[in-house]
Design a protein around this motif. Structure first.
Motif, PDB file in Angstrom:
ATOM      1  N   UNK A 184      80.180  17.177  68.093  1.00 21.19           N
ATOM      2  CA  UNK A 184      80.956  18.292  68.795  1.00 21.19           C
ATOM      3  C   UNK A 184      78.825  19.243  69.230  1.00 21.19           C
ATOM      4  N   UNK A 185      78.193  18.203  70.037  1.00 25.38           N
ATOM      5  CA  UNK A 185      76.820  18.330  70.637  1.00 25.38           C
ATOM      6  C   UNK A 185      77.293  18.901  71.640  1.00 25.38           C
ATOM      7  N   UNK A 186      77.046  20.173  72.084  1.00 25.79           N
ATOM      8  CA  UNK A 186      76.771  20.665  73.604  1.00 25.79           C
ATOM      9  C   UNK A 186      75.997  21.102  74.033  1.00 25.79           C
ATOM     10  N   UNK A 187      75.345  20.672  75.115  1.00 25.98           N
ATOM     11  CA  UNK A 187      74.263  20.815  75.785  1.00 25.98           C
ATOM     12  C   UNK A 187      74.367  21.670  77.201  1.00 25.98           C
ATOM     13  N   UNK A 188      74.904  22.366  77.301  1.00 22.94           N
ATOM     14  CA  UNK A 188      74.957  23.602  78.894  1.00 22.94           C
ATOM     15  C   UNK A 188      74.270  24.604  79.173  1.00 22.94           C
ATOM     16  N   UNK A 189      73.352  24.741  80.533  1.00 23.89           N
ATOM     17  CA  UNK A 189      73.023  25.699  80.878  1.00 23.89           C
ATOM     18  C   UNK A 189      71.826  26.121  80.637  1.00 23.89           C
ATOM     19  N   UNK A 190      70.842  24.665  80.170  1.00 26.37           N
ATOM     20  CA  UNK A 190      69.546  25.169  80.260  1.00 26.37           C
ATOM     21  C   UNK A 190      69.254  24.243  81.518  1.00 26.37           C
ATOM     22  N   UNK A 191      67.356  24.839  81.526  1.00 24.10           N
ATOM     23  CA  UNK A 191      66.884  24.210  82.605  1.00 24.10           C
ATOM     24  C   UNK A 191      65.484  23.532  82.398  1.00 24.10           C
ATOM     25  N   UNK A 192      65.009  21.763  82.760  1.00 28.03           N
ATOM     26  CA  UNK A 192      64.170  20.676  82.676  1.00 28.03           C
ATOM     27  C   UNK A 192      63.398  21.569  83.933  1.00 28.03           C
ATOM     28  N   UNK A 193      62.325  21.408  83.340  1.00 30.34           N
ATOM     29  CA  UNK A 193      60.845  20.945  84.275  1.00 30.34           C
ATOM     30  C   UNK A 193      60.634  19.479  83.679  1.00 30.34           C
ATOM     31  N   UNK A 194      60.203  18.528  85.149  1.00 24.89           N
ATOM     32  CA  UNK A 194      59.912  17.440  85.298  1.00 24.89           C
ATOM     33  C   UNK A 194      58.876  17.424  85.665  1.00 24.89           C
ATOM     34  N   UNK A 195      57.648  16.243  85.310  1.00 24.11           N
ATOM     35  CA  UNK A 195      56.996  16.057  86.426  1.00 24.11           C
ATOM     36  C   UNK A 195      57.074  14.924  86.920  1.00 24.11           C
ATOM     37  N   UNK A 196      56.542  14.745  88.041  1.00 26.46           N
ATOM     38  CA  UNK A 196      56.625  13.833  89.507  1.00 26.46           C
ATOM     39  C   UNK A 196      57.045  12.397  88.505  1.00 26.46           C
ATOM     40  N   UNK A 197      58.322  11.869  89.346  1.00 31.21           N
ATOM     41  CA  UNK A 197      58.674  10.309  88.395  1.00 31.21           C
ATOM     42  C   UNK A 197      59.863   9.971  88.405  1.00 31.21           C
ATOM     43  N   UNK A 198      60.285   9.172  87.938  1.00 34.86           N
ATOM     44  CA  UNK A 198      61.484   8.123  88.136  1.00 34.86           C
ATOM     45  C   UNK A 198      62.407   9.637  87.341  1.00 34.86           C
ATOM     46  N   UNK A 199      62.968  10.143  86.748  1.00 36.25           N
ATOM     47  CA  UNK A 199      63.781  10.619  85.522  1.00 36.25           C
ATOM     48  C   UNK A 199      64.128  11.653  86.333  1.00 36.25           C
ATOM     49  N   UNK A 200      65.104  11.784  86.822  1.00 35.05           N
ATOM     50  CA  UNK A 200      65.822  11.927  88.163  1.00 35.05           C
ATOM     51  C   UNK A 200      67.670  12.929  87.741  1.00 35.05           C
ATOM     52  N   UNK A 201      68.036  12.214  85.965  1.00 31.15           N
ATOM     53  CA  UNK A 201      69.294  13.324  85.861  1.00 31.15           C
ATOM     54  C   UNK A 201      69.582  13.657  84.051  1.00 31.15           C
ATOM     55  N   UNK A 202      70.337  14.294  84.203  1.00 30.66           N
ATOM     56  CA  UNK A 202      70.547  14.901  82.262  1.00 30.66           C
ATOM     57  C   UNK A 202      70.837  13.561  82.072  1.00 30.66           C
TER      58      UNK A 202
END
Length: 569
Positions: free
Chosen positions: A528-546
């Motif tokens: 029961x771990x919930x990860x919701x409505x967070x904002x992730x600011x990523x550097x340029x690169x290959x991380x594209x999805x949650x």
């Protein structure tokens, strides 16, 4: 100014500042407040400096969780600056005063008290036991440094030692038997990291100026001009503040410029509040360190722990660590009786259970509950071993995977609710917050700046530090994580066998992650771990999805939704 203590009809004890050592003067004021026998009384300091020394301190043996082993520190006597004992309804108002310690001290001790308020003062050290120096120049066989005030040192026949009031250390090969630990601070990034001491392989030292020292080597260590090194001996023989068997204790508007030899420790106390405490080097100083180890350590407390509106910068370990203690089961002489033992050598000697306490027997490998019970009787065998009589017989586990050798016991009664709200964390070499309590917990509106390890660690173990226990209701909300280490949030019970989840009901929402690299969340042995409505600011690169930001193991009921990813340009 002449020293005096003046009591007036308004239940206020006024203390004038004085030249010289004020330790006995301040203790006299505290002892005068004790004569009010629970009637409300305020100790009011007049503005000024109050010097308190180890030489004039009070002395008492206290065993404090997570401090030092009997081998490291054979004499657990604490040298106490301000000692509140068996008191009720007392306010200590520093009124803007500075309390300056000399020598290694337990500056504040509150023992068996209720409704005590400490507020409005600065605590600092004339001889901080984490001295520092700045590297000025590095050559193939020399390193030239400037020792940061107020730390002092001596050089005798080429041998270098930092010195204070009653203490001296450099490293274990020379004047003292203390080990030597080091951290390096990088001013350009405001980051501190643990490192090997650059003094380790020195051949000799020479003084080039009042605070300028040149060290000779066969080959200089890998250091660079501009770096600042912090050094300590590593023995937690005192604690800056110790709140023992007390209730309704409040610290507010206090500047801790240096916490000597350990931080603020709550031990088997109830309802502790830290409001607007600022653990950081003095703003006008050149120092970069404010703490010998953890800033705040809550061990086996209950009620509510509140840490709010505060500032944590420049520790040598975790700013906040809230946990209980697992004791290992070592024998069962009767069907309803267990002998349990402190296992980590830096925690021993204090009473971990009381008659009527609720406990859980847990499997040390899975951290799952084997049996709940209530303590009917506690017998102390020695500083490490206790015999518990329970209200029920211990179950027979014939054919099962668990046996008495695999068990530990957690005191469930002494597990707090927690609020950690509107705080700032930076210049930390380890984690930001460690939290292992089954109480209702909220971590909200905090800022974590470049924390190299998990900013929030949900742990629990019964084979290492023996710090309990399971998290059952935790909300992590509206925090900002700026370029922190991977993973930013770690749910990591220390298990070596998985049976069923250890931690559960963890909500992570409305947070802002400015990611440098790596994972935002790592979870194992959880549900029961919930990860919701967070904002992730990523550097340029290959991380594209949650999914790129999350890793899990043996975790069920993971709910990931409505999060936003933004890419830096």
């Amino acid at each position: 100014m002449a020293s005096s203590v003046i009591a007036n009809a308004g239940n206020v004890i006024r203390v004038n500042s004085c030249e010289g050592d004020a330790a006995q003067l301040l203790q006299q004021a505290i002892d005068s407040a004790a004569t009010y026998n629970g009637k409300p009384v305020t100790i009011m300091l007049m503005p000024g400096n109050y010097n308190i020394s180890r030489e004039k301190s009070s002395r008492h043996i206290y065993h404090i969780s997570n401090t030092s082993s009997a081998t490291e520190n054979p004499d657990p006597t604490k040298h106490i600056g301000l000692w509140f004992r068996n008191m009720r309804n007392v306010t200590f108002d520093g009124n803007g005063a500075w309390i300056v310690t000399h020598g290694e001290l337990s500056s504040l001790v509150v023992d068996n008290c209720a409704n005590v308020v400490l507020k409005n003062f600065t605590l600092t050290a004339a001889d901080p036991s984490v001295p520092e120096f700045k590297v000025l120049d590095v050559q193939p066989s020399t390193m030239t440094v400037e020792v940061t005030p107020p730390s002092e040192f001596e050089i005798i026949d080429g041998e270098f030692n930092f010195v204070g009031d009653g203490w001296k250390f450099a490293d274990g090969a020379r004047e003292t038997y203390y080990p030597e630990f080091a951290q390096v601070f990088y001013p350009a990034t405001n980051i501190t990291r643990r490192c090997e001491s650059p003094l380790k392989d020195r051949k000799m030292a020479r003084r080039l100026g009042e605070r300028i020292v040149q060290f000779e080597y066969d080959k200089t260590p890998d250091v660079h001009a501009g770096e600042i090194y912090q050094l300590r001996h590593g023995i937690r023989n005192e604690a800056c503040g110790f709140f023992n068997m007390s209730k309704d204790i409040r610290l507010e508007n206090i500047e801790f410029n240096f916490m000597g030899n350990f931080g603020l420790v709550g031990q088997y106390s109830e309802n502790l509040t830290y409001d607007n405490i600022r653990c950081r080097p003095a703003l006008e100083s050149k120092r970069t360190d404010a703490g010998f180890a953890d800033f705040v350590q809550m061990s086996g407390c209950k009620g509510k722990i509140r840490i709010v509106n505060s500032y944590f910068e420049g520790a040598h370990d975790d700013p906040i660590n809230i946990h209980g203690t697992h004791l290992k089961v070592v024998a069962s002489d009767e069907p309803d009786m267990l002998t349990v033992r402190f296992m980590h050598d830096q925690s021993y000697g204090f009473t971990p259970f009381f008659k009527g306490d609720k406990v859980e027997i847990v499997d040390r490998h899975t951290l799952n509950c084997v049996m709940p019970a209530t303590v009917k009787k506690v017998e102390k065998i020695d500083d490490y071993n206790f015999r518990l009589t329970l209200d029920k017989k211990i179950p027979e586990l014939a054919g099962g995977s668990s046996s008495i050798e695999d068990w530990a016991v957690e005191n469930v009664t002494w597990t707090p609710d927690v609020e950690i709200i509107n705080n700032y964390f930076s210049r930390i070499p380890t984690r930001g917050i460690l939290i292992t309590t089954r109480g209702k917990s909220l971590i909200q509106d905090n800022i974590f700046f470049r924390i190299p390890m998990p900013s929030i660690l949900v742990s629990d173990d019964a084979r290492g530090w023996y710090e309990s226990g399971p998290v059952q209701d935790l909300v992590i909300r509206r925090n900002t994580f700026i370029e922190c280490g991977s993973p930013v949030i770690a749910i990591w019970p220390e298990i070596d066998r998985f049976d069923k989840p250890v931690h559960k009901n963890i909500l992570i929402e409305y947070n802002r992650f400015l990611m440098d690299s790596g994972k935002a969340l790592s979870a194992k042995g959880a549900e029961n771990v919930i990860l919701k409505e967070n904002t992730f600011i990523l550097p340029p690169g290959n991380l594209d999805t949650i999914s790129d930001l999350i890793e899990t193991e043996n975790t069920s009921g993971l709910d990931v939704r409505d999060n936003v990813i933004l890419k830096e340009k």
